[in-house]
Design a protein around this motif. Sequence first.
Motif, PDB file in Angstrom:
ATOM      1  N   ARG A 168       0.859  -1.240   0.029  1.00  0.00           N
ATOM      2  CA  ARG A 168      -0.009   0.039  -0.239  1.00  0.00           C
ATOM      3  C   ARG A 168       0.926   1.369   0.039  1.00  0.00           C
ATOM      4  O   ARG A 168       0.511   2.216  -0.576  1.00  0.00           O
ATOM      5  CB  ARG A 168      -0.921  -0.099   1.196  1.00  0.00           C
ATOM      6  N   ALA A 169       2.003   1.129   0.654  1.00  0.00           N
ATOM      7  CA  ALA A 169       2.730   2.277   0.926  1.00  0.00           C
ATOM      8  C   ALA A 169       3.278   2.535  -0.475  1.00  0.00           C
ATOM      9  O   ALA A 169       3.500   3.918  -0.996  1.00  0.00           O
ATOM     10  CB  ALA A 169       3.944   2.081   1.722  1.00  0.00           C
ATOM     11  N   SER A 172       1.005   4.464  -2.499  1.00  0.00           N
ATOM     12  CA  SER A 172       0.676   5.660  -2.058  1.00  0.00           C
ATOM     13  C   SER A 172       1.991   6.810  -2.383  1.00  0.00           C
ATOM     14  O   SER A 172       1.458   7.786  -2.563  1.00  0.00           O
ATOM     15  CB  SER A 172       0.645   5.752  -0.691  1.00  0.00           C
ATOM     16  N   ASN A 173       3.231   6.330  -1.903  1.00  0.00           N
ATOM     17  CA  ASN A 173       4.367   7.159  -2.164  1.00  0.00           C
ATOM     18  C   ASN A 173       5.745   6.371  -2.241  1.00  0.00           C
ATOM     19  O   ASN A 173       6.300   5.953  -1.388  1.00  0.00           O
ATOM     20  CB  ASN A 173       4.396   8.146  -0.847  1.00  0.00           C
ATOM     21  N   MET A 176       9.013   7.667  -0.513  1.00  0.00           N
ATOM     22  CA  MET A 176       8.858   7.595   0.861  1.00  0.00           C
ATOM     23  C   MET A 176       9.282   5.982   1.156  1.00  0.00           C
ATOM     24  O   MET A 176       9.869   5.507   2.013  1.00  0.00           O
ATOM     25  CB  MET A 176       7.650   8.053   1.494  1.00  0.00           C
TER      26      MET A 176
ATOM     27  N   THR B  93       5.787  10.963   3.664  1.00  0.00           N
ATOM     28  CA  THR B  93       4.804  10.119   4.393  1.00  0.00           C
ATOM     29  C   THR B  93       3.614   9.695   3.269  1.00  0.00           C
ATOM     30  O   THR B  93       3.922   9.970   2.083  1.00  0.00           O
ATOM     31  CB  THR B  93       3.932  10.940   5.423  1.00  0.00           C
ATOM     32  N   ALA B  94       3.124   8.448   3.584  1.00  0.00           N
ATOM     33  CA  ALA B  94       2.047   8.129   2.627  1.00  0.00           C
ATOM     34  C   ALA B  94       0.957   8.510   3.031  1.00  0.00           C
ATOM     35  O   ALA B  94       0.477   8.206   4.218  1.00  0.00           O
ATOM     36  CB  ALA B  94       2.100   6.558   2.874  1.00  0.00           C
ATOM     37  N   GLY B  95       0.553   9.571   2.249  1.00  0.00           N
ATOM     38  CA  GLY B  95      -0.810  10.276   2.586  1.00  0.00           C
ATOM     39  C   GLY B  95      -2.256   9.719   2.762  1.00  0.00           C
ATOM     40  O   GLY B  95      -2.781  10.079   3.679  1.00  0.00           O
ATOM     41  N   ASN B  96      -2.306   8.569   2.156  1.00  0.00           N
ATOM     42  CA  ASN B  96      -3.636   7.882   2.417  1.00  0.00           C
ATOM     43  C   ASN B  96      -3.505   6.812   3.367  1.00  0.00           C
ATOM     44  O   ASN B  96      -4.254   5.967   3.380  1.00  0.00           O
ATOM     45  CB  ASN B  96      -4.102   7.525   1.031  1.00  0.00           C
ATOM     46  N   MET B  97      -2.615   6.763   4.125  1.00  0.00           N
ATOM     47  CA  MET B  97      -2.241   5.709   5.249  1.00  0.00           C
ATOM     48  C   MET B  97      -2.399   6.621   6.571  1.00  0.00           C
ATOM     49  O   MET B  97      -1.911   7.736   6.598  1.00  0.00           O
ATOM     50  CB  MET B  97      -0.980   4.944   4.981  1.00  0.00           C
TER      51      MET B  97
END
Lengths: 328, 264
Positions: A168-169, A172-173, A176, B93-97
């Motif tokens: 998921r990370a 998402s990014n 990062m 950072t991972a914005g949707n977590m």
Amino acid sequence: MELAQLLNAMPGAVAQGLIWGIMAIGVYITFKVLDVADLTVDGTMCTGGAVCASMLINGHGIWYSMGAALLAGVLAGLMTGIFHVVMGIPAILAGILSQFALYSINLSVIGKANVAVPSRLYPVLVSQKFVKNVAFTKNSIFVVAILTVIIIALLYWFFGTALGCSLRATGSNPNMSRAQGINTKRNIVIGLMISNGLVAFSSALYSQYQGFADINMGRGAIVIGLAAVIIGNVIFSKIFRNFALKLLSVSFGAVIYFMVLQLIMWFGIDTNFLKLLQAIVVALFLAFPYWKKVYLPAIKSMKKRRLIRKHNREVLAARKAEAAAKEA
Amino acid sequence: MLEAIDLHKTFNNGTINEKKALNGLSLKMNEGDFVTVIGGNGAGKSTLLNALSGVWTVDAGNIIIDGLDVTYMPEHKRAKFLGRVFQDPKMGTAGNMGIDENLALAARRGKFRGLSRGISHKEREEYREMLKILDLGLEDRITAKVGLLSGGQRQAITLLMATLKRPKLLLLDEHTAALDPKTASKVLATTNKIVNEHNLTTLMITHNMKDAIVTGNRLIMMNSGQIVLDISGEEKKKLTVDDLLHKFALVSGVEFNNDRALLS
């Protein structure tokens, strides 16, 4: 155009929707979780059915056949992953290449354009014949619903593990993720494999449901998958926030899609135009979030805008009058 | 702790836009060093940090962290030794977590990520305690999506994530530049607190000359991909901004050309 005819067709639409819902959950994993548009699914949506049908015809059990279909999908996802990650091909193109390659593979698996697996000869799990007038537990709607719940439960568990979280990370990014020691390339491949495995599993169910596997059964699958994801998101995003419920909303989205499709056919529209209509419906649903963002504020502020325009006109008119007065 | 030896990196090699971003840069940092980096636009500050963190490999030279040569180690493997905070608060950072999920990701840096739980209840309680230290009220919103937070809050969380697993080297890339002055000084204060508490070896790029002077025990100034000034100890404590500008002109032969640095 009898209503009874429409109602009669609805259970079939629900069963089909649920089967495609599993496929759409696969699309959700790449499109929403990993943020990758994967077009491999147009090929995989045939591969699963082709493998399952061929296995059944060769006398293998239903679960072996379904397992083999799933594995074939996983390998198709691996192929796209290698194209994308190892060979540096953009994700969309990598998917198109796989899809293209899968046509040959599918053809060689089936051996011809299509092959029948009628429910009276093979131990199929689902069939369009098992939708009405059968025992509840044998009903295809029930069977696929159970499978969907199991799949969602497994995915919910998986995306809560350390590995699943890192997937998921990655979506998402990615920057990062790498900074936190996550191998983003490997994760994209894993995601593609899971996604295509699910699509192939759904395809295996679909071939049983139709009673045949067809070389063209995956054509345009991505459109239906995306439609389900987006319909589910648009309708249920306000109430379904939990990850498992989001997956469920994708499944519901597919069911709604097939019910709407049934409705359109009930209106007696020329089925030659079906794909065109499907594309338009999907385009509208895709546009919905964008329109909401761009045009809704514009409509809401219409009155204010009119007042501002009037004000500006008056200011300009006053200035003009002033200039004219000065000249005179 | 860190040894960078004769690093070279050229971008757009062989084109009209060719840019020698690192030009034989060498830097040695001892354990516990807190080095601030200043330099003009295009001096190679961020390039240095990217080289150290492995965003791409350098054209020539070696990078040694804690005795290990990591020159050709990919970014995600090198992450084991490094904590990083970026200039853009969205980057770290991972914005949707959730806040908790982000911290849990950081807690597993350098570890094998298998099928064990991604975050446990016990961990969540630990994170709640850590967030209290930040004094931003985040401990009450621990499952909130990071994307909903302000830049300063995100940067504070990134800082926490970068130092959760004690890094051999903490890299801060103008991590206060995108924040308003008040938040920036708060984040900087938190940085100092965390770094001092764990005695972390730190490399901090900043555009704020005053910050560069008062923070850390050593200051380096970069120009054209090289270190042109290296001041530490008593000498650094007595520095003023005017001194720095003067020294820079002396060693590099050009005026200092970082608009933001001069304005602030």
